[in-house]
Structures are given as structure tokens and as C-alpha cells.
Design a protein around this motif. Structure first.
Motif, PDB file in Angstrom:
ATOM      1  N   LEU A  31      46.641  37.276  45.329  1.00  0.00           N
ATOM      2  CA  LEU A  31      48.066  36.975  45.480  1.00  0.00           C
ATOM      3  C   LEU A  31      48.303  35.691  46.265  1.00  0.00           C
ATOM      4  CD1 LEU A  31      49.451  40.562  46.246  1.00  0.00           C
ATOM      5  CD2 LEU A  31      49.789  39.228  44.147  1.00  0.00           C
ATOM      6  N   THR A  32      47.331  35.322  47.114  1.00  0.00           N
ATOM      7  CA  THR A  32      47.481  34.104  47.927  1.00  0.00           C
ATOM      8  C   THR A  32      46.835  32.883  47.269  1.00  0.00           C
ATOM      9  OG1 THR A  32      45.479  34.687  49.171  1.00  0.00           O
ATOM     10  CG2 THR A  32      47.590  35.406  50.094  1.00  0.00           C
ATOM     11  N   GLN A  33      46.288  33.065  46.056  1.00  0.00           N
ATOM     12  CA  GLN A  33      45.652  31.951  45.336  1.00  0.00           C
ATOM     13  C   GLN A  33      46.385  31.720  44.022  1.00  0.00           C
ATOM     14  OE1 GLN A  33      43.024  30.164  46.605  1.00  0.00           O
ATOM     15  NE2 GLN A  33      43.091  31.414  48.450  1.00  0.00           N
ATOM     16  N   PRO A  34      47.374  30.837  44.009  1.00  0.00           N
ATOM     17  CA  PRO A  34      48.175  30.641  42.787  1.00  0.00           C
ATOM     18  C   PRO A  34      47.370  30.187  41.582  1.00  0.00           C
ATOM     19  CG  PRO A  34      48.829  29.104  44.552  1.00  0.00           C
ATOM     20  CD  PRO A  34      47.783  29.982  45.119  1.00  0.00           C
ATOM     21  N   GLU A  35      46.215  29.521  41.815  1.00  0.00           N
ATOM     22  CA  GLU A  35      45.433  29.030  40.678  1.00  0.00           C
ATOM     23  C   GLU A  35      44.630  30.137  39.981  1.00  0.00           C
ATOM     24  OE1 GLU A  35      43.014  27.817  44.412  1.00  0.00           O
ATOM     25  OE2 GLU A  35      45.073  28.324  43.853  1.00  0.00           O
ATOM     26  N   LEU A  36      44.577  31.341  40.585  1.00  0.00           N
ATOM     27  CA  LEU A  36      43.851  32.466  39.986  1.00  0.00           C
ATOM     28  C   LEU A  36      44.842  33.424  39.321  1.00  0.00           C
ATOM     29  CD1 LEU A  36      41.266  33.267  42.827  1.00  0.00           C
ATOM     30  CD2 LEU A  36      40.878  31.988  40.728  1.00  0.00           C
ATOM     31  N   GLN A  37      44.487  33.894  38.126  1.00  0.00           N
ATOM     32  CA  GLN A  37      45.373  34.794  37.384  1.00  0.00           C
ATOM     33  C   GLN A  37      45.237  36.229  37.896  1.00  0.00           C
ATOM     34  OE1 GLN A  37      44.509  34.377  33.238  1.00  0.00           O
ATOM     35  NE2 GLN A  37      45.176  32.251  33.139  1.00  0.00           N
ATOM     36  N   LEU A  38      46.345  36.973  37.879  1.00  0.00           N
ATOM     37  CA  LEU A  38      46.332  38.344  38.403  1.00  0.00           C
ATOM     38  C   LEU A  38      45.637  39.336  37.482  1.00  0.00           C
ATOM     39  CD1 LEU A  38      49.831  38.767  40.100  1.00  0.00           C
ATOM     40  CD2 LEU A  38      47.584  38.651  41.168  1.00  0.00           C
ATOM     41  N   ILE A  39      45.293  38.902  36.283  1.00  0.00           N
ATOM     42  CA  ILE A  39      44.524  39.784  35.399  1.00  0.00           C
ATOM     43  C   ILE A  39      43.056  39.861  35.829  1.00  0.00           C
ATOM     44  CG2 ILE A  39      43.836  38.042  33.688  1.00  0.00           C
ATOM     45  CD1 ILE A  39      44.391  40.137  31.536  1.00  0.00           C
ATOM     46  N   MET A  40      42.626  38.887  36.624  1.00  0.00           N
ATOM     47  CA  MET A  40      41.215  38.799  37.010  1.00  0.00           C
ATOM     48  C   MET A  40      40.717  40.005  37.827  1.00  0.00           C
ATOM     49  SD  MET A  40      40.571  34.760  37.818  1.00  0.00           S
ATOM     50  CE  MET A  40      38.850  35.074  38.211  1.00  0.00           C
ATOM     51  N   PRO A  41      41.489  40.540  38.803  1.00  0.00           N
ATOM     52  CA  PRO A  41      40.983  41.708  39.544  1.00  0.00           C
ATOM     53  C   PRO A  41      40.631  42.880  38.641  1.00  0.00           C
ATOM     54  CG  PRO A  41      42.904  40.798  40.651  1.00  0.00           C
ATOM     55  CD  PRO A  41      42.769  40.070  39.353  1.00  0.00           C
ATOM     56  N   VAL A  42      41.446  43.112  37.602  1.00  0.00           N
ATOM     57  CA  VAL A  42      41.167  44.206  36.667  1.00  0.00           C
ATOM     58  C   VAL A  42      39.890  43.922  35.888  1.00  0.00           C
ATOM     59  CG1 VAL A  42      42.056  45.536  34.708  1.00  0.00           C
ATOM     60  CG2 VAL A  42      43.625  44.699  36.472  1.00  0.00           C
ATOM     61  N   GLN A  43      39.759  42.682  35.413  1.00  0.00           N
ATOM     62  CA  GLN A  43      38.559  42.311  34.648  1.00  0.00           C
ATOM     63  C   GLN A  43      37.300  42.421  35.510  1.00  0.00           C
ATOM     64  OE1 GLN A  43      39.817  38.364  33.489  1.00  0.00           O
ATOM     65  NE2 GLN A  43      40.519  39.046  31.471  1.00  0.00           N
ATOM     66  N   LEU A  44      37.392  41.954  36.762  1.00  0.00           N
ATOM     67  CA  LEU A  44      36.235  42.004  37.664  1.00  0.00           C
ATOM     68  C   LEU A  44      35.813  43.439  37.950  1.00  0.00           C
ATOM     69  CD1 LEU A  44      37.333  39.209  40.165  1.00  0.00           C
ATOM     70  CD2 LEU A  44      35.263  39.147  38.756  1.00  0.00           C
ATOM     71  N   ALA A  45      36.797  44.303  38.219  1.00  0.00           N
ATOM     72  CA  ALA A  45      36.483  45.706  38.525  1.00  0.00           C
ATOM     73  C   ALA A  45      35.801  46.387  37.347  1.00  0.00           C
ATOM     74  CB  ALA A  45      37.761  46.449  38.912  1.00  0.00           C
ATOM     75  N   LEU A  46      36.302  46.143  36.135  1.00  0.00           N
ATOM     76  CA  LEU A  46      35.706  46.755  34.945  1.00  0.00           C
ATOM     77  C   LEU A  46      34.339  46.155  34.628  1.00  0.00           C
ATOM     78  CD1 LEU A  46      38.826  47.030  32.608  1.00  0.00           C
ATOM     79  CD2 LEU A  46      37.610  48.899  33.724  1.00  0.00           C
ATOM     80  N   ALA A  47      34.217  44.836  34.763  1.00  0.00           N
ATOM     81  CA  ALA A  47      32.950  44.159  34.436  1.00  0.00           C
ATOM     82  C   ALA A  47      31.824  44.641  35.350  1.00  0.00           C
ATOM     83  CB  ALA A  47      33.118  42.646  34.555  1.00  0.00           C
ATOM     84  N   GLU A  48      32.144  44.919  36.626  1.00  0.00           N
ATOM     85  CA  GLU A  48      31.093  45.320  37.570  1.00  0.00           C
ATOM     86  C   GLU A  48      30.492  46.671  37.197  1.00  0.00           C
ATOM     87  OE1 GLU A  48      28.611  44.397  40.700  1.00  0.00           O
ATOM     88  OE2 GLU A  48      30.135  43.182  39.706  1.00  0.00           O
ATOM     89  N   THR A  49      31.296  47.551  36.589  1.00  0.00           N
ATOM     90  CA  THR A  49      30.765  48.862  36.187  1.00  0.00           C
ATOM     91  C   THR A  49      29.841  48.752  34.977  1.00  0.00           C
ATOM     92  OG1 THR A  49      32.658  49.312  34.739  1.00  0.00           O
ATOM     93  CG2 THR A  49      32.833  50.029  37.041  1.00  0.00           C
ATOM     94  N   GLN A  50      29.863  47.599  34.300  1.00  0.00           N
ATOM     95  CA  GLN A  50      28.996  47.393  33.132  1.00  0.00           C
ATOM     96  C   GLN A  50      27.679  46.720  33.505  1.00  0.00           C
ATOM     97  OE1 GLN A  50      30.399  48.796  30.364  1.00  0.00           O
ATOM     98  NE2 GLN A  50      32.025  49.236  31.851  1.00  0.00           N
ATOM     99  N   ASN A  51      27.441  46.553  34.806  1.00  0.00           N
ATOM    100  CA  ASN A  51      26.219  45.894  35.280  1.00  0.00           C
ATOM    101  C   ASN A  51      25.010  46.766  34.962  1.00  0.00           C
ATOM    102  OD1 ASN A  51      24.135  44.696  36.721  1.00  0.00           O
ATOM    103  ND2 ASN A  51      25.442  44.150  38.452  1.00  0.00           N
ATOM    104  N   PHE A  52      24.120  46.264  34.105  1.00  0.00           N
ATOM    105  CA  PHE A  52      22.980  47.066  33.640  1.00  0.00           C
ATOM    106  C   PHE A  52      22.056  47.478  34.784  1.00  0.00           C
ATOM    107  CE2 PHE A  52      18.705  47.558  31.799  1.00  0.00           C
ATOM    108  CZ  PHE A  52      18.982  48.527  30.842  1.00  0.00           C
ATOM    109  N   SER A  53      21.908  46.607  35.790  1.00  0.00           N
ATOM    110  CA  SER A  53      20.987  46.900  36.885  1.00  0.00           C
ATOM    111  C   SER A  53      21.436  48.090  37.728  1.00  0.00           C
ATOM    112  CB  SER A  53      20.823  45.668  37.790  1.00  0.00           C
ATOM    113  OG  SER A  53      22.051  45.329  38.387  1.00  0.00           O
ATOM    114  N   LEU A  54      22.740  48.454  37.648  1.00  0.00           N
ATOM    115  CA  LEU A  54      23.250  49.593  38.420  1.00  0.00           C
ATOM    116  C   LEU A  54      23.071  50.914  37.679  1.00  0.00           C
ATOM    117  CD1 LEU A  54      26.576  48.065  39.804  1.00  0.00           C
ATOM    118  CD2 LEU A  54      24.449  48.424  41.051  1.00  0.00           C
ATOM    119  N   LEU A  55      22.476  50.881  36.503  1.00  0.00           N
ATOM    120  CA  LEU A  55      22.311  52.094  35.702  1.00  0.00           C
ATOM    121  C   LEU A  55      21.424  53.121  36.408  1.00  0.00           C
ATOM    122  CD1 LEU A  55      23.122  53.311  32.979  1.00  0.00           C
ATOM    123  CD2 LEU A  55      21.044  52.327  31.999  1.00  0.00           C
TER     124      LEU A  55
END
Length: 424
Positions: A31-55
């Protein structure tokens, strides 16, 4: 980034669940970084659960719960009782050895401590042990699960920091053995002072030992099989967890305790445990992105390199900081948040990442047993019905023993690195 950390710490102090405090802290950064889109937190949270090494994490958690449900715990208790029941303070010595053996099954300090308190606590009270002593003993015995494979903390560190999990498992064994010996010596001294008696008047006979080992052999073998399959390349870490699930089912079949009801309970517990860890990892990815955006890992590395030229002094400073931070943050949260920052710093300082990882994970875990936020501490005190004052009064010898072992491992890296170098 400073504002995000302040929000995170404020929410923790107000009593908000840690996972939400981390997520909100990360969202504040976006919220304090105008150059970053607010959709990114959702994408990051979902992408991290797809990390193969955490299987490896969900499969090891399922294997642990299956072995707990399928008779392994009871057989390990029988083996521990046979092996150490003749020592002064017999049931207390059984608790330490049980913690060491259970570490190779559960991988969770809190689960181990709670289970042992429920299993051994009532009988120890009847034998005259104080409730505070029992709570402290079971709490610190559960800490052995952090060192003995398959430690969830070591898996998290290895997965996030891209460090060999097999070598971390091997490195944890040496420290785990020293911690178990230190706790047994502490129990012997306290038992001598307080008159705690042995459970058995004489040492076990050879036939009794053979019988106990035969009945629990498949359970005792588990951590050694893990290391062997990783060492000889039979499985990679993400596969060995699945193999552990199959092994747990095999053990239950051999012990004739395999049933659909027990499998259902193990699956229920595993879904809850995996959900908790996965949510933490997802939220930490949001906050962690902010650290990377601000180049926080590089700044920490630069500071340590410029301010402290001696790697051992820098390592000591890091460990003391982790010890203090552990009094207010959960160890899992610390490992998830700090591994991406501290691994590059340790690499820049020339510190072996296996040696650093074992020390870091164990140091973080000490906070599970210290006020004001120790989760294991509250768990065992709740089970045993004792106050925090009594727990602290009875637990300081075990805390001192733990810190002495960590100091020994810090001063002599071979304690950690001997087995990884020998096996890998």
C-alpha cells in the motif's frame, strides 16, 4: 519497510494471530509502494504454495501423524523404559530418551512435548515428581525433535535457503545426541538431590533389551533409513517424505494396528498442521517480497561484513539476536522470515550453511520454552496444570544445559559437521 515491521510487531503485541500479523504487515508495504500493483500479494501468496522444494513438509507431517496413530509411540516408550528405567529418576530418564526417539517420528517439538506430558505426566505425579519439574522436563525433551530427523524446522530452512536437507539432518543428529546426554545428566543430578528413585532395581538383562528392541526396531530405524536413502540418492528430499508415508503404513501393518479409523485421524491432524504451516509460508512470502524489494538481505550482509570482520563474532551476534527474538516470536515464523535474510549473510561471511542452519534452527526453537510467547511452555504447563512461576523455577537447569550444548556446537563446528562430512 520499517512501517511494515512496526505494524507487524504492534499487531503481535496486541495479541493478533501471527499469520494475520505477517500478512497485514506485508500488505502495508504494498500500500505504501505506488509502483507495485495490489494484485501482487495474492499472486505471491499462491505462488509460494506451489514451491516444489516445500513438498517434503506435508508428506513428513502425514508420516509423523500416521506413526503416532499406528502404535509406534507406545513401542518407543517400552524401549525407552527398558533401557533407562534402572537409572535414578527412572521415569524422568525415560522421558528424555523417549524425546530423542520420538524426534525421529514427529519432527515437531510442540507435538512431542504435549504428547509426552499427557503420556507420562500422570504417572510421574503419582511417583512424587513435582508438576513444574515434569512440565519443564517434557518441554525440553520435546526440543530434541528439532535436532533429530525429520525436523520440520530443518526442512523449512533447507527448502527456503536451498541447503541440502540430507546434510542438515545429519548435522542435527550430533547436536541432538549431546542435548539428550546433557538432559540425562541434569536429571541424574536433580534426582540425586530430590530422592527420585529408579523404576527398576537392576539394569535390564540382555534378553529384555533384545525383546524391547525387536518390538520397536522398525520405529527406531526410521531416522537412519531417512539418512541412508538421501545419502545414496534413492530419493530426493521432496520424494523421501512420500516414502516415509509408505513406511509408516508398512509399520502399522506389521504391528497389526492399521485401521481406517486411525488413518482418518492421522489425515485430519495432518490437514490441520499442513494448513497452519502453508498459511504461514504464504503470508511470509508477501512480507518477504518487501525485504527483497528493499534489498534487505544485501544490506544485512554488507553491514556484517563492514562492521564485523570475524565470521565467528558475527555468527555469535546473530545467534544471540535469535535467542532474544525467540522470546517474542514463534520459531517457525522466525525460520520462514529470517532464512532469506540470514543465508546470504552467512554465505558472504564464509560460514558453512549446514553448520549455520543447524545452529539457527535450534537457537530459534529455544524460544518455544521461554516466556512470554513459548508455545511448548504453555502447552506443557496447561497439560500438567502448573503455573509459569513453578515452570521457570524448575526449568532453568534444562535451559542452562541447552545453552551449554549450543555453545559447544558453536565453538566446535565438528559437532555439527562431523556426520555430514562423513556421510556426504
Amino acid at each position: 519497510m520499517l512501517l511494515s515491521f512496526l505494524v507487524f510487531l504492534s499487531l503481535i503485541l496486541l495479541g493478533m494471530p501471527v499469520v494475520f500479523a505477517i500478512g497485514i504487515g506485508g500488505l502495508v508495504f504494498f500500500l505504501t509502494q505506488p509502483e507495485l500493483q495490489l494484485i501482487m500479494p495474492v499472486q505471491l501468496a499462491l505462488a509460494e504454495t506451489q514451491n516444489f522444494s516445500l513438498l517434503a513438509i506435508p508428506t513428513f507431517i502425514l508420516a509423523s501423524n500416521l506413526m503416532n496413530e499406528l502404535g509406534v509411540t507406545r513401542r518407543l516408550l517400552l524401549f525407552a523404559h527398558t533401557l533407562t528405567g534402572f537409572l535414578r529418576g527412572g521415569l524422568a530418564q525415560v522421558s528424555v530418551l523417549m524425546g530423542f526417539l520420538m524426534g525421529g517420528v514427529s519432527g515437531s517439538a510442540i507435538a512431542d512435548a504435549t504428547m509426552q506430558a499427557r503420556l507420562l505426566g500422570p504417572e510421574m505425579v503419582r511417583r512424587g515428581y513435582s508438576r513444574g519439574f515434569i512440565a519443564a522436563l517434557q518441554g525440553f525433551s520435546g526440543l530434541l525433535a528439532v535436532a533429530i530427523p525429520p525436523s520440520i524446522g530443518l526442512i523449512l530452512y533447507g527448502s527456503i535457503g536451498q541447503v541440502s536437507i540430507g546434510q542438515l539432518f545429519a548435522g542435527g543428529i550430533g547436536v541432538g545426541v549431546l542435548m539428550a546426554l546433557a538432559y540425562m545428566l541434569t536429571v541424574a543430578v536433580l534426582a540425586q538431590k530430590r530422592g527420585y528413585l529408579p523404576e527398576s532395581p537392576i539394569p535390564p538383562s540382555g534378553s529384555a533389551l533384545r525383546k524391547a528392541l525387536r518390538e520397536s526396531f522398525l520405529a527406531v530405524l526410521f531416522p537412519f533409513l531417512l539418512l541412508a536413502t538421501l545419502r545414496f540418492g534413492v530419493f530426493v528430499p521432496s520424494e523421501v517424505g512420500a516414502a516415509a508415508v509408505v513406511y509408516a503404513l508398512f509399520v502399522g501393518f506389521v504391528y497389526r494396528e492399521l485401521s481406517w479409523e486411525r488413518i482418518r485421524r492421522a489425515l485430519e491432524h495432518s490437514v490441520r498442521d499442513v494448513g497452519m504451516v502453508a498459511l504461514l509460508i504464504s503470508m511470509a512470502a508477501v512480507l518477504g517480497y518487501g525485504m527483497k524489494w528493499e534489498m534487505f538481505p544485501q544490506k544485512v550482509s554488507t553491514f556484517l561484513l563492514e562492521a564485523i570482520h570475524n565470521p565467528q563474532i558475527a555468527l555469535l551476534l546473530i545467534l544471540v539476536s535469535l535467542l532474544l527474538l525467540g522470546t517474542i516470536l514463534d520459531s517457525t515464523v522466525m525460520i520462514i522470515l529470517l532464512t532469506p535474510i540470514l543465508v546470504p549473510a552467512a554465505k558472504a561471511l564464509g560460514i558453512d550453511l549446514v553448520y549455520f542452519g543447524v545452529l539457527m534452527v535450534l537457537t530459534c526453537a529455544v524460544g518455544l520454552l521461554t516466556p512470554p510467547v513459548g508455545l511448548s511452555m504453555y502447552s506443557v504447563c496447561s497439560v500438567m496444570g502448573c503455573g509459569l512461576g513453578e515452570y521457570v523455577r524448575e526449568g532453568w537447569p534444562f535451559l542452562l544445559a541447552t545453552l551449554l550444548v549450543l555453545l559447544l556446537a558453536y565453538l566446535f563446528p565438528g559437532v555439527v559437521l562431523f556426520l555430514p562430512r562423513l556421510l556426504f
